[in-house]
Design a protein around this motif. Structure first.
Motif, short mmCIF file in Angstrom:
data_model
loop_
_atom_site.label_atom_id
_atom_site.label_comp_id
_atom_site.label_asym_id
_atom_site.label_seq_id
_atom_site.Cartn_x
_atom_site.Cartn_y
_atom_site.Cartn_z
N UNK A 45 0.85 -1.20 0.00
CA UNK A 45 0.00 0.00 0.00
C UNK A 45 0.89 1.25 0.00
N UNK A 46 0.71 2.08 -1.00
CA UNK A 46 1.46 3.34 -1.11
C UNK A 46 0.48 4.52 -1.11
N UNK A 47 1.04 5.70 -0.90
CA UNK A 47 0.20 6.90 -0.91
C UNK A 47 -0.51 7.06 -2.25
N UNK A 48 0.17 6.69 -3.32
CA UNK A 48 -0.44 6.83 -4.64
C UNK A 48 -1.63 5.89 -4.80
N UNK A 49 -1.58 4.69 -4.20
CA UNK A 49 -2.70 3.76 -4.27
C UNK A 49 -3.93 4.35 -3.59
N UNK A 50 -3.73 4.90 -2.41
CA UNK A 50 -4.86 5.48 -1.68
C UNK A 50 -5.39 6.71 -2.40
N UNK A 51 -4.48 7.56 -2.91
CA UNK A 51 -4.90 8.77 -3.60
C UNK A 51 -5.73 8.43 -4.83
N UNK A 52 -5.32 7.40 -5.57
CA UNK A 52 -6.07 7.01 -6.77
C UNK A 52 -7.45 6.45 -6.40
N UNK A 53 -7.54 5.73 -5.30
CA UNK A 53 -8.81 5.15 -4.89
C UNK A 53 -9.83 6.21 -4.52
N UNK A 54 -9.36 7.33 -3.94
CA UNK A 54 -10.28 8.37 -3.47
C UNK A 54 -10.24 9.62 -4.34
N UNK A 55 -9.41 9.63 -5.38
CA UNK A 55 -9.39 10.76 -6.30
C UNK A 55 -8.84 12.04 -5.72
N UNK A 56 -7.75 11.95 -4.93
CA UNK A 56 -7.14 13.13 -4.34
C UNK A 56 -5.64 13.09 -4.58
N UNK A 57 -4.92 14.12 -4.10
CA UNK A 57 -3.48 14.20 -4.29
C UNK A 57 -2.74 13.32 -3.28
N UNK A 58 -1.56 12.88 -3.69
CA UNK A 58 -0.76 12.02 -2.81
C UNK A 58 -0.35 12.73 -1.53
N UNK A 59 -0.13 14.05 -1.63
CA UNK A 59 0.31 14.78 -0.45
C UNK A 59 -0.74 14.86 0.64
N UNK A 60 -1.98 14.49 0.32
CA UNK A 60 -3.04 14.53 1.34
C UNK A 60 -3.19 13.19 2.06
#
Length: 685
Positions: A184-199
């Protein structure tokens, strides 16, 4: 399918009325029954005509049509022979009544037993989670499952942040028990919820009561709303952490912000967490975070252990001019006096003695850097302390000559410097044998009463230039080194002023170390490329080497683009950097601006009224050694520098360099011994 009661009753009425309608015209054509049927038909026709122009006319015509049609059938039955046609017409009328009894009603009352509904596709029932998750968690699970359950994980729970419509924290666990979560990476979570990785923030999960923890669990914080607020409306703590805490002073934690309106400065205080070493300061990044040019000289950092102070001035404190005063240049009970002011607004203090004896001095500055101005402050402080002051310069100038009016002796040239050094060395021997008030001999201690002599402070201006001179230079260097080693014990402080402290430029390592250990060095206006080597020579650790100072502290005038387009020249740039440098009072250099002594005006108010001089005993002993005479104007005496030898052409003995007149008051006659010396000099005796 059952009928409504009203429809059923109406149909029964039609069925019972049909035989009457067929029989009445045949049995009694003029009877009342037949007449009633005809009148009902006439009423239905009139009602139909009345309903034609109104809304809902079709429904009224249909409802009234059985009456009109019954009258027509009655009249027809009277005209036809027999019963056959009459019965057929009555049966047709009954069938029509049955059909019209249901479809022509405005509102049909539902029967007690409702008709069976038409089969429809029912939505697939959603399974209720066995763990009792709420609707919000189920919605988050759907988004996570739509993304393919990144890292083969399952959403255990999701919690919405109060006051934030899109922020949440979800708890993940590995889909297979006993497997760690690694994909699990920040990019995976960001893509799932449609937001930026920095969030996205991924955090480990510690074991709690009733819940497991460790590598098989992961806490994910999703904060797009909080991130937007932090970017647009951050608090002071958040702003510091996001800017200065990451680049300007990495790892620092903000404490507080204080504004001093009267002094025009804002103080930001911070600290380093426990275990973090000395702060690493990036001056350029710090100024960028403050939105101030690093060339303005307005942002300064002071550290004290793990504590940090950032001073942001409205205008550079180094632009200000601090006039020298008698009060500032008078040493206190601890021998401290004010040489200038730091960027924090605090006084930059130097000293006339240390706990180990007389203080030395090391003043370094390039030409035009304010070295003579700074040396004048030291001379004045020594004079106000009651010390005997000798000032020897490699070459005479206006300021050193003016200072000669207020000191015991002043002169210029390498020969003068050698003679002053020889006399100072002899004084060490003389003072070593002078008993104190208690009849004993002591090393000099400013706090011990009964000292039989006054402190002596000797100044060597442009020392390295004099030390390179071929005839007297080697002796100048050797004598300076010996004074730096032994002078402190006999109240003799040595102040060396020059443009360098490099060993390769002529300094010996021993001289450098002795001066550095027994003084507070001041370095003014050093070229950027020399800063590292200069402070390394002064014993400053690499991590404490300061950043270069700006070329100018004057704010650049606005409108440069317009001047370029009009072809106008740039206004002159006043560097205003003279007297600005560093004072090394400890391990870290601090930026300072020295006091200003205005030589275009009288300076006698800064000095004491009486000049401190050597004692008669000291003068007698020096004279007995042939060291007390006019050092400036007398040529080398026979045997003064060894056996006399002429040059190859039979010329005269070597002549002194750096000739010039003696200072104004430094040779004033104040004792019988000095009067005798003057007579000897005049008569050549």
């Amino acid at each position: 399918m059952s009928l409504p009661r009203s429809v059923a009753l109406e149909r029964i009425a039609y069925t019972l009325a049909a035989p009457v309608l067929a029989a009445a015209p045949n049995i009694a054509p003029a009877g009342p029954v037949n007449s009633a049927i005809v009148l009902a038909g006439v009423a239905g026709g009139i009602g139909s005509l009345y309903a034609l122009p109104r809304d809902g006319a079709g429904r009224w015509l249909v409802r009234l049509s059985p009456l009109t049609l019954g009258a027509v059938i009655d009249i027809t039955a009277q005209s036809t022979p027999g019963w056959g046609w009459d019965a057929a017409l009555a049966a047709g009328w009954t069938a029509a009544g049955w059909a019209l009894s249901r479809g022509a009603r405005r509102k049909v009352r539902r029967a007690i037993t409702a008709p069976a509904p038409v089969p429809q596709l029912a939505p697939t029932p959603q399974p209720v989670p066995a763990d009792g998750a709420d609707a919000f968690t189920r919605g988050v699970r759907q988004l996570w499952e739509r993304a393919g359950n990144p890292g083969r994980t399952h959403v255990v729970s999701a919690r919405r942040h109060v006051g934030m419509p899109h922020d949440l924290t979800m708890l993940l666990r590995a889909s297979e028990p006993g497997r760690p979560i690694t994909g699990v990476r920040e990019s995976d979570v960001a893509a799932a919820f449609g937001i930026a990785e920095g969030d996205i923030t991924l955090l480990p999960v510690t074991q709690q009561a009733g819940r497991q923890g460790g590598p098989g669990w992961l806490e994910v914080s999703i904060t797009p709303d909080e991130a937007l607020r932090r970017r647009t409306r951050p608090t002071d703590h958040e702003w510091w952490a996001d800017t200065i805490g990451t680049k300007g002073i990495p790892g620092s934690v903000f404490d507080r912000k204080i504004r001093n309106v009267q002094r025009g400065v804002t103080y930001w205080t911070a600290h380093l967490p426990d275990g973090v070493p000395e702060p690493r300061i990036d001056q350029v990044a710090l100024c960028q975070a403050m939105k101030i040019s690093s060339e303005d000289g307005r942002v300064f950092v002071t550290t004290a252990g793990s504590d940090i102070l950032v001073s942001v001035w409205d205008s550079s404190p180094l632009v200000a001019v601090y006039p020298a005063t008698r009060e500032l240049l008078t040493p206190d009970a601890d021998g401290r006096w004010v040489a200038g002011y730091l960027t924090t607004g605090q006084p930059a203090r130097n000293r006339v003695y240390t706990d180990r004896g007389a203080a030395h001095g090391l003043l370094v500055a390039p030409t035009g850097g304010g070295k003579t101005q700074l040396m004048a402050l030291f001379v004045c402080a020594d004079a106000n302390h009651g010390a005997v002051v000798w000032l020897a310069s490699q070459a005479a100038d206006e300021k050193t000559t003016a200072l000669g009016e207020f000191v015991d002796r002043q002169g210029s040239g390498e020969l003068y410097m050698v003679r002053a050094m020889r006399a100072a060395l002899a004084l060490m021997e003389i003072r070593a044998k002078m008993p104190w008030a208690d009849g004993r001999l002591h090393d000099w201690d400013p706090k011990l009463p009964g000292c039989p002599y006054a402190p002596l402070s000797v100044y060597w201006d442009e020392f390295l230039t004099a030390a390179r001179e071929g005839t007297y230079g080697p002796e100048i260097m050797n004598n300076a080194e010996e004074l730096s080693v032994k002078g402190r014990k006999y109240a003799i402080g040595e102040k060396v002023a020059g443009q360098s402290v490099y060993v390769q430029d002529g300094f010996t390592q021993l001289l450098n170390e002795n001066l550095r250990e027994l003084c507070i060095p001041i370095v003014l206006k050093v070229a950027p490329k020399k800063i590292s080597d200069m402070f390394k020579a002064l014993g400053v650790a690499p991590e404490n080497v300061p950043a270069p100072l700006p070329r100018s502290f004057s704010k650049a005038e606005d409108g440069r683009i317009d001047r370029i387009m009009r072809g106008e020249p740039e206004p002159p740039n006043n560097s205003n950097t003279g007297g600005v440098g560093w004072i090394v009072d400890g391990s870290k250099p601090e930026v300072m601006r020295s006091l200003y002594m205005d030589f275009s005006k009288p300076i006698d108010h800064l000095f004491p009224e009486t000049i401190t001089r050597l004692t008669d005993h000291e003068i007698t002993e020096l004279d007995a050694r042939g060291l007390w005479f006019d050092w400036q104007n007398e040529p080398p005496r026979p045997g003064e520098f060894g056996p006399e030898t002429d040059d190859e052409d039979g010329g005269a003995p070597r002549k002194p360099r750096g000739g010039g007149k003696a200072g104004g008051r430094h040779d004033a006659i104040t004792s019988p011994r000095q009067a005798l010396d003057a007579i000897k000099n005049l008569t050549g005796a």
